[in-house]
Motif scaffolding. Structure first.
Motif, mmCIF file in Angstrom:
data_model
loop_
_atom_site.group_PDB
_atom_site.id
_atom_site.type_symbol
_atom_site.label_atom_id
_atom_site.label_comp_id
_atom_site.label_asym_id
_atom_site.label_seq_id
_atom_site.Cartn_x
_atom_site.Cartn_y
_atom_site.Cartn_z
ATOM 1 N N CYS A 1 0.844 -1.208 0.000
ATOM 2 C CA CYS A 1 0.000 0.000 0.000
ATOM 3 C C CYS A 1 0.877 1.255 0.000
ATOM 4 O O CYS A 1 1.809 1.370 0.792
ATOM 5 C CB CYS A 1 -0.912 -0.008 1.223
ATOM 6 S SG CYS A 1 -1.822 1.526 1.435
ATOM 7 N N CYS B 1 -2.147 6.139 -1.148
ATOM 8 C CA CYS B 1 -2.549 7.136 -2.142
ATOM 9 C C CYS B 1 -3.925 7.718 -1.850
ATOM 10 O O CYS B 1 -4.298 8.752 -2.383
ATOM 11 C CB CYS B 1 -2.537 6.516 -3.532
ATOM 12 S SG CYS B 1 -3.744 5.188 -3.737
ATOM 13 N N CYS C 1 -8.532 0.514 -5.854
ATOM 14 C CA CYS C 1 -7.099 0.492 -5.539
ATOM 15 C C CYS C 1 -6.230 0.295 -6.781
ATOM 16 O O CYS C 1 -6.309 -0.739 -7.442
ATOM 17 C CB CYS C 1 -6.793 -0.620 -4.528
ATOM 18 S SG CYS C 1 -5.017 -0.684 -4.156
ATOM 19 N N ALA D 1 -7.910 2.859 3.741
ATOM 20 C CA ALA D 1 -6.451 3.007 3.643
ATOM 21 C C ALA D 1 -5.815 2.837 5.018
ATOM 22 O O ALA D 1 -4.855 2.065 5.198
ATOM 23 C CB ALA D 1 -6.092 4.380 3.049
HETATM 24 S S1 SF4 Z 1 -5.969 2.589 -2.861
HETATM 25 FE FE1 SF4 Z 1 -5.838 2.356 -0.679
HETATM 26 S S2 SF4 Z 1 -5.070 0.277 -0.369
HETATM 27 FE FE2 SF4 Z 1 -4.633 0.823 -2.475
HETATM 28 S S3 SF4 Z 1 -2.572 1.660 -2.426
HETATM 29 FE FE3 SF4 Z 1 -3.966 3.391 -2.269
HETATM 30 S S4 SF4 Z 1 -4.213 3.714 -0.048
HETATM 31 FE FE4 SF4 Z 1 -3.322 1.678 -0.330
#
Ligand code: SF4
Ligand code: SF4
Ligand code: FES
Length: 259
Positions: A170, A173, A237, A194
Motif C-alpha cells: 500500500c 494514495c 485500488c 487506507a
Molecule cells: S488505494 Fe488504498 S489500499 Fe490501495 S494503495 Fe492506495 S491507499 Fe493503499
C-alpha cells in the motif's frame, strides 16, 4: 431553515477554453477542475485542447504537457511518476487512480480530471489529506517491541512474512478511502480503508508485540464498524490490493479475541 440549494460559492462554473495552437489534427479535449482559494472565486472547469501526437501515454503526461506548454498555473501533486509514491492520486474519467499509471487511451471522449472526491481542496487537483494522515498517525504505523534486548534483526518465518503480502504494498494514495461512501460521510470518525489496511498490516506482523493493544484501539463502532462491505475501496485500488478483505479480517480477529 433547511437549505436545499448548494451555497453559491460551491458551484462549479464553466472556465477558460484553451484552443490548440499547434495545428495538430490529433487533439483531445481535457477538462480540468480548477480552484484557487486565495481568489475567493468559485471552482471552474477549464478545457484544454491537447496535441496527442506529441504526448506520452499516461494522464500525468497530459497534465505535464498542459503545465509546460499551455497553462503553467495548474496545480497537482506528483513525484515518482512510476506508481510508487502515491502523490498523483486523482479522479480521472470518473474513477480514482494514479495519474502516472492511468493510460489516457482507457478513457473515451473528453477526459475529465478532478481531485479525489469528498476531500477539501487545497488548490486545483490537490486534495487535503491532512485528516487522513492524522488518522494514519493514530494507528502508530511502526514496529513496537518491548524487548530491550533486541539488538539484531528480528527473524520472521516465510509463512509469517507472507501474511504481510497484500498489505505492505500500500502506498497510501487514498484512492480507496475517497471512493468509500462510509468515509465520505464520516471521515472525522471512521478510519477508512487506507488506514485500516495499514492497521491490519501491523496487527498481523509477527515481529510486533502490541497486537492486542492495536486490535483494541480499532475495536470501535465508528473507527471500524462503519465499513459496510460496499467494496468500492477494493475496486478503486490502483495497486490491486483488497482493503475490504483486511477490514473483514480485523473484524474476524476481534470476534475471536478476548478483548
Ligand atoms: S488505494 Fe488504498 S489500499 Fe490501495 S494503495 Fe492506495 S491507499 Fe493503499
Ligand atoms: S468495503 Fe468498507 S471500506 Fe471498502 S468501500 Fe465499502 S464501506 Fe468503505
Ligand atoms: S507520481 Fe508517484 S505514484 Fe504517481
Amino acid at each position: 431553515m433547511v437549505q436545499i440549494n448548494l451555497p453559491e460559492n460551491s458551484q462549479v462554473k464553466k472556465g477558460k477554453y484553451f484552443k490548440d495552437k499547434t495545428g495538430s489534427l490529433n487533439l483531445r479535449k481535457v477538462n480540468v477542475y480548477r480552484w484557487d482559494p486565495s481568489t475567493g472565486e468559485n471552482p471552474r472547469i477549464d478545457t484544454y485542447e491537447v496535441d496527442m501526437d506529441n504526448c506520452p501515454s499516461k494522464i500525468l503526461d497530459i497534465l505535464n504537457k498542459i503545465k509546460n506548454e499551455i497553462d503553467p498555473t495548474i496545480a497537482y501533486r506528483r513525484s515518482c511518476a512510476h506508481g510508487v509514491c502515491g502523490s498523483c492520486a486523482m479522479n480521472m474519467g470518473g474513477k480514482n487512480g494514479l495519474a502516472c499509471t492511468k493510460p489516457h487511451a482507457e478513457i473515451d471522449g473528453d477526459i475529465d480530471i478532478y481531485p479525489l472526491p469528498h476531500l477539501k481542496v487545497k488548490k486545483d487537483l490537490i486534495g487535503d489529506l491532512d485528516g487522513l494522515y492524522k488518522q494514519y498517525e493514530s494507528i502508530e504505523p511502526w514496529l513496537k517491541s518491548n524487548s530491550e534486548s533486541v539488538t539484531q534483526e528480528i527473524i520472521q518465518s516465510k509463512e509469517d512474512r507472507a501474511k504481510l503480502d497484500g498489505a505492505y504494498e500500500c502506498i497510501m494514495c487514498a484512492c480507496c478511502s475517497t471512493s468509500c461512501p462510509s468515509y465520505w460521510w464520516n471521515s472525522d470518525k471512521y478510519l477508512g480503508p487506507a488506514v485500516l489496511l495499514q492497521a491490519y498490516r501491523w496487527i498481523v506482523d509477527s515481529r510486533d508485540e502490541e497486537r492486542q493493544a492495536r486490535l483494541k484501539k480499532v475495536a470501535d463502532e465508528l473507527k471500524l464498524y462503519r465499513c459496510h462491505t460496499i467494496l468500492n475501496c477494493t475496486s478503486a485500488c490502483p495497486k490491486g490490493l483488497n482493503p475490504a478483505k483486511a477490514i473483514a479480517e480485523i473484524k474476524k480477529m476481534l470476534a475471536t479475541a478476548n478483548i
